[in-house]
Design a protein around this motif. Structure first.
Motif, short mmCIF file in Angstrom:
data_model
loop_
_atom_site.label_atom_id
_atom_site.label_comp_id
_atom_site.label_asym_id
_atom_site.label_seq_id
_atom_site.Cartn_x
_atom_site.Cartn_y
_atom_site.Cartn_z
N GLN A 1 0.83 -1.21 0.00
CA GLN A 1 0.00 0.00 0.00
C GLN A 1 0.87 1.26 0.00
O GLN A 1 0.55 2.25 -0.66
N ASP A 2 1.97 1.21 0.76
CA ASP A 2 2.89 2.34 0.77
C ASP A 2 3.49 2.56 -0.61
O ASP A 2 3.64 3.70 -1.08
N PHE A 3 3.81 1.46 -1.28
CA PHE A 3 4.29 1.58 -2.66
C PHE A 3 3.25 2.25 -3.55
O PHE A 3 3.57 3.14 -4.34
N GLU A 4 2.02 1.81 -3.41
CA GLU A 4 0.96 2.39 -4.25
C GLU A 4 0.82 3.88 -3.99
O GLU A 4 0.65 4.68 -4.93
N ARG A 5 0.88 4.25 -2.71
CA ARG A 5 0.73 5.68 -2.39
C ARG A 5 1.87 6.49 -2.98
O ARG A 5 1.66 7.51 -3.63
N LYS A 6 3.12 6.04 -2.76
CA LYS A 6 4.27 6.78 -3.28
C LYS A 6 4.33 6.72 -4.81
O LYS A 6 4.75 7.67 -5.47
N PHE A 7 3.90 5.58 -5.33
CA PHE A 7 3.82 5.46 -6.79
C PHE A 7 2.86 6.49 -7.37
O PHE A 7 3.15 7.15 -8.37
N GLU A 8 1.69 6.64 -6.74
CA GLU A 8 0.70 7.60 -7.21
C GLU A 8 1.24 9.02 -7.14
O GLU A 8 1.06 9.82 -8.06
N GLU A 9 1.90 9.34 -6.03
CA GLU A 9 2.48 10.68 -5.91
C GLU A 9 3.53 10.92 -6.98
O GLU A 9 3.57 11.97 -7.63
N CYS A 10 4.37 9.92 -7.19
CA CYS A 10 5.47 10.08 -8.16
C CYS A 10 4.95 10.17 -9.58
O CYS A 10 5.36 11.05 -10.35
N ILE A 11 4.05 9.25 -9.94
CA ILE A 11 3.58 9.25 -11.33
C ILE A 11 2.74 10.49 -11.64
O ILE A 11 2.79 11.03 -12.74
N SER A 12 1.99 10.94 -10.63
CA SER A 12 1.21 12.16 -10.84
C SER A 12 2.12 13.35 -11.05
O SER A 12 1.95 14.14 -11.98
N LYS A 13 3.12 13.47 -10.17
CA LYS A 13 4.07 14.57 -10.28
C LYS A 13 4.84 14.50 -11.60
O LYS A 13 4.99 15.49 -12.32
N SER A 14 5.34 13.31 -11.91
CA SER A 14 6.13 13.15 -13.13
C SER A 14 5.29 13.38 -14.37
O SER A 14 5.72 14.05 -15.31
N ALA A 15 4.09 12.80 -14.39
CA ALA A 15 3.25 12.92 -15.59
C ALA A 15 2.81 14.35 -15.82
O ALA A 15 2.81 14.84 -16.95
N VAL A 16 2.44 15.04 -14.76
CA VAL A 16 2.03 16.45 -14.92
C VAL A 16 3.16 17.26 -15.52
O VAL A 16 2.97 18.08 -16.42
N LYS A 17 4.37 17.01 -15.02
CA LYS A 17 5.52 17.78 -15.50
C LYS A 17 5.90 17.39 -16.93
O LYS A 17 6.06 18.23 -17.81
N THR A 18 6.05 16.07 -17.16
CA THR A 18 6.51 15.62 -18.47
C THR A 18 5.46 15.81 -19.56
O THR A 18 5.79 16.12 -20.70
N LYS A 19 4.18 15.61 -19.20
CA LYS A 19 3.13 15.68 -20.22
C LYS A 19 2.70 17.11 -20.51
O LYS A 19 2.43 17.47 -21.64
N PHE A 20 2.63 17.93 -19.46
CA PHE A 20 1.97 19.23 -19.62
C PHE A 20 2.92 20.41 -19.66
O PHE A 20 2.55 21.48 -20.15
N GLU A 21 4.12 20.25 -19.13
CA GLU A 21 5.02 21.41 -19.09
C GLU A 21 5.38 21.88 -20.50
O GLU A 21 5.33 23.08 -20.80
N GLN A 22 5.72 20.93 -21.34
CA GLN A 22 6.08 21.31 -22.71
C GLN A 22 4.89 21.93 -23.44
O GLN A 22 5.02 22.93 -24.15
#
Length: 766
Positions: free
Chosen positions: A346-367
């Motif tokens: 569950q801790d993995f899922e939580r940190k995974f969600e935080e990481c993928i959300s942060k990474s995806a927002v930056k990589t997908k939308f910043e450009q």
């Protein structure tokens, strides 16, 4: 807490059905009720995606409006160039492409590891469904991508195909044990209903791989399936250690991507329950090796960050437990330490969600955000240039309009002044011409006898010949008078006319624009010198002339009486009175003397003297008796010799005149009579002729002035037309500038919206 965990484990080890609700109550995690929670890390991506999509919908509409506006003002090349038009049109396709990419953007997580490390089991556990084939041995034969679908039923699509296949066939297509095998680099997309999985509802896409140890085509994998991944999950086997094959793959990934987000899951950690004495040492060993791999070899994170990326789990236990919670599978006995492994998952899922959300927002939308701001700023610069040029040209047009309006008013005022002055000048010149013509014509009338004497056509008293003679004489007099008048007046009048016309032209030329002054000679072509036509028409004027060519002795009693007292017209009247008793006796009085003959006008009978009566008596029926009485009276008074001599002289004079009454004498008499008659008639038309000549001058000057006025009116009309065109251009430029200002401000608004988006979703996660 330890007692609580022990109680929980003991409850899970029970076999009765009464134990199942407890298992469900205790082990159900926080994600089972996330349907009403909107503040999860994944929701940041969902909200960011919705926000930036809404912004780009506005940008797309804005670009279309801008292109439409640019095309409207395209004909005005002064405020927009073809290069800017082409540049603006390019933004339509760019924005449309960005918008399409944004609609397809999702959070992508790729699972890699050696064969049979449990990659598919981890994905199934996270999705809470046994979607992907899993089990012992090599199970996944190709790449499998699981993403959400709005459809109520799941389906799958093969690579390079649009055909929907039943999801049950995934076990046949992707399982390594099946006969129908796909190439390990091929992709099968599985579309799972979003309402059955929360992660898929939040735009998370899972990619399962065959195993990094089954193929040497790692570069092809990375090129096709990894470049757009936001998070990589390395699923390792906790019963062994990280292999070179796994490390080589992620070395290649880190060479293509800048600091990829990597999680390391040590799966099958439930095997440690059989050797609890080595649990901590083995965990520490795996932990250190994983940290060294992430920090020292890949250099993708710091040691502290690496500690947060390494987990020890059992995907099989989690999947079984979650399927049991949903009633899809019966509860199975769990090994010691399951609760810790479950909480760590569950801790993995939580940190995974935080990481993928942060990474995806930056990589997908910043450009995309940067490109959107670039487009907005470029359009703002173009529109600002259009606005500035439109305002500048509008001010220039308004200045030209004011100048042209003032010029039109000045032209109209000057035209009124010049018109008044030219009217007075024409009036004075007409009066001068009338006086000159009247004076010259009177002088020529006084010299009419000389003109008539110059007529040398043979004269004969025969009526037919005489009629021809009179017609030729009429023509001679008319031509002569006209040529004399022209000789005396034409030069002076022509000079005056030319001077007046030149003055008119010069005065009016100042009212004509410079660009049309050189064309005035086309509108006013060179004319023949003005010449007055003197319409005397002597043929009609002297049509009532009747010559008297009968011989009359100059010293006859009747002639003498007529010379001093009256004319023969009275005698004729008296004779006519006797012949016609009803006619009134209206004697005539002499009006002129022509060749010792008198012309008479009507007068009253009271004006007759005694001698007239005696003469009439001598001319009447008692003439013989009267002559005898006069002769007897003279005989007694002066004597017969004197009477005889006087009679002889008188007779000689008579015969002399009678002998000299030739055609020449008749011609002289005719010309004198004609001169007298023509003089009288011509004097009657002096005023008429002078008025006619002055009228010709007035017409000529008025015509010239009218043509000049027409030229000025045309130039004024052209200025009015130009003024209307300027007003139309000013209105167009004003509309263009106002719309450019609105669109420019909207570009600033959209750029500001993107900045707010970055502040809200990008900078806050840096």
């Amino acid at each position: 807490m330890a007692a609580y965990l022990n109680r929980t484990i003991s409850m899970m080890s029970g076999d009765g059905p009464h134990n199942r609700p407890a298992v469900t109550t205790v082990l159900s995690d926080h994600r089972s009720g996330r349907t009403s929670i909107d503040n999860s890390p994944l929701q940041i991506f969902v909200k960011a995606k919705k926000k930036i999509n809404d912004i780009f919908i506005e940008i797309e509409d804005y670009v279309k409006d801008t292109v439409e506006y640019i095309h409207e003002i395209e004909k005005n090349q002064q405020i927009i160039t073809k290069e800017k038009i082409a540049q603006t049109e390019e933004f339509v396709n760019k924005v449309h492409g960005i918008k399409d990419v944004l609609c397809r953007d999702h959070m992508k997580v790729a699972f890699f590891g050696r064969t049979s490390n449990g990659k598919s089991s981890v994905i199934n556990a996270m999705l809470r469904e046994k979607i992907l084939p899993s089990g012992i041995g090599h199970t996944t034969n190709c790449f499998l991508q699981v993403e959400g679908s709005t459809s109520e039923e799941p389906y799958l699509i093969l690579e390079d195909s649009d055909k929907h296949c039943p999801v049950e066939s995934v076990g046949q297509l992707a399982h390594a044990l099946c006969k129908e095998k796909l190439n390990e680099s091929q992709m099968v997309k599985v579309y799972w209903p979003k309402n059955r999985c929360l992660l898929l509802r939040d735009d998370v896409v899972f990619v399962d791989s065959p195993g990094v140890d089954v193929t040497p085509n790692l570069d092809e994998w990375i090129e096709k399936h990894c470049l757009d991944a936001d998070v990589f999950v390395l699923v390792a086997n906790a019963e062994s250690t990280l292999m070179v094959t796994e490390k080589n793959f992620f070395h290649k990934v880190s060479m293509r991507l800048s600091k990829p987000n990597i999680f390391i899951l040590n799966n099958r950690w439930d095997a440690s329950a059989s050797e609890p004495e080595f649990l901590d040492q083995v965990r520490k060993q795996h932990q250190e090796r994983a940290i060294d791999f992430l920090v020292k070899e890949l250099k993708v994170c710091t040691p502290k960050e690496a500690e947060e990326r390494i987990f020890f789990i059992s995907a099989k236990e989690v999947l079984q437990t979650r399927l049991a919670e949903q009633g899809q599978q019966t509860t199975t006995p769990l090994t010691d330490g399951f609760q810790n492994r479950y909480f760590e998952f569950q801790d993995f899922e939580r940190k995974f969600e935080e990481c993928i959300s942060k990474s995806a927002v930056k990589t997908k939308f910043e450009q995309h955000s940067q490109r959107g701001k670039f487009i907005a700023n470029e359009l703002r610069e173009i529109l600002d240039s259009v606005y500035t040029d439109a305002i500048r040209f509008k001010e220039d047009k308004m200045f030209n309009k004011k100048e042209l309006h003032d010029k039109i008013n000045y032209t109209e005022q000057q035209l009124m002044i010049i018109t008044q002055e030219m009217k007075q000048k024409i009036h004075h010149m007409v009066e001068d011409v009338e006086q000159r013509v009247s004076k010259a014509l009177n002088e020529e009338i006084r010299r009419l006898s000389t003109l008539v004497d110059e007529f040398n056509l043979p004269f004969h008293p025969e009526p037919l010949v005489l009629n021809v003679y009179k017609k030729e004489l009429h023509l001679h007099v008319e031509t002569g008078l006209g040529s004399n008048l022209r000789a005396r007046l034409s030069t002076a009048l022509a000079l005056n006319m030319e001077a007046s016309q030149r003055e008119m032209t010069e005065r009016m030329d100042t009212l004509i624009p410079e660009n049309k002054r050189n064309t005035s000679n086309i509108i006013l072509p060179r004319r023949q010198p003005f010449e007055i036509l003197y319409r005397l028409n002597c043929d009609n004027l002297c049509a009532d002339f009747h010559e008297d060519l009968e011989f009359r002795f100059s010293y006859g009693i009747t002639t003498l009486i007529q010379r001093y007292t009256g004319g023969g017209s009275g005698i004729l009247a008296l004779k006519n009175g006797r012949e016609n008793p009803n006619s009134s006796l209206i004697p005539s009085t002499p009006t002129d003397i022509v060749d010792n003959r008198m012309l008479y006008a009507s007068t009253g009978i009271d004006d007759w003297s005694l001698l007239s009566r005696l003469a009439l008596m001598g001319a009447g029926s008692q003439g013989t008796m009267g002559c005898l009485l006069v002769a007897g009276f003279l005989f007694k008074t002066v004597g017969w010799r004197i009477i005889a001599v006087s009679g002889a002289i008188y007779s000689c004079l008579y015969f002399y005149e009678r002998l000299t009454w030739t055609n020449k004498a008749k011609e002289r008499s005719f010309k004198k009579q004609y001169v007298a008659h023509a003089t009288k008639k011509l004097r009657m038309i002096v005023d008429l002729t002078s008025a006619n000549c002055s009228h010709q001058v007035q017409q000529e000057l008025s015509g010239t002035f009218a043509r000049l006025c027409h030229l000025v009116d045309e130039s004024t009309g052209d200025m009015d037309k130009t003024l209307k065109e300027l007003e139309s251009e000013i209105a167009t430029l004003e509309n263009a500038s106002s719309r450019a200002k609105v669109l420019r401000n909207k570009a600033s608004y959209l750029a500001h919206e993107l900045e707010l988006f970055e502040d809200a979703y990008l900078k806050i996660h840096n």
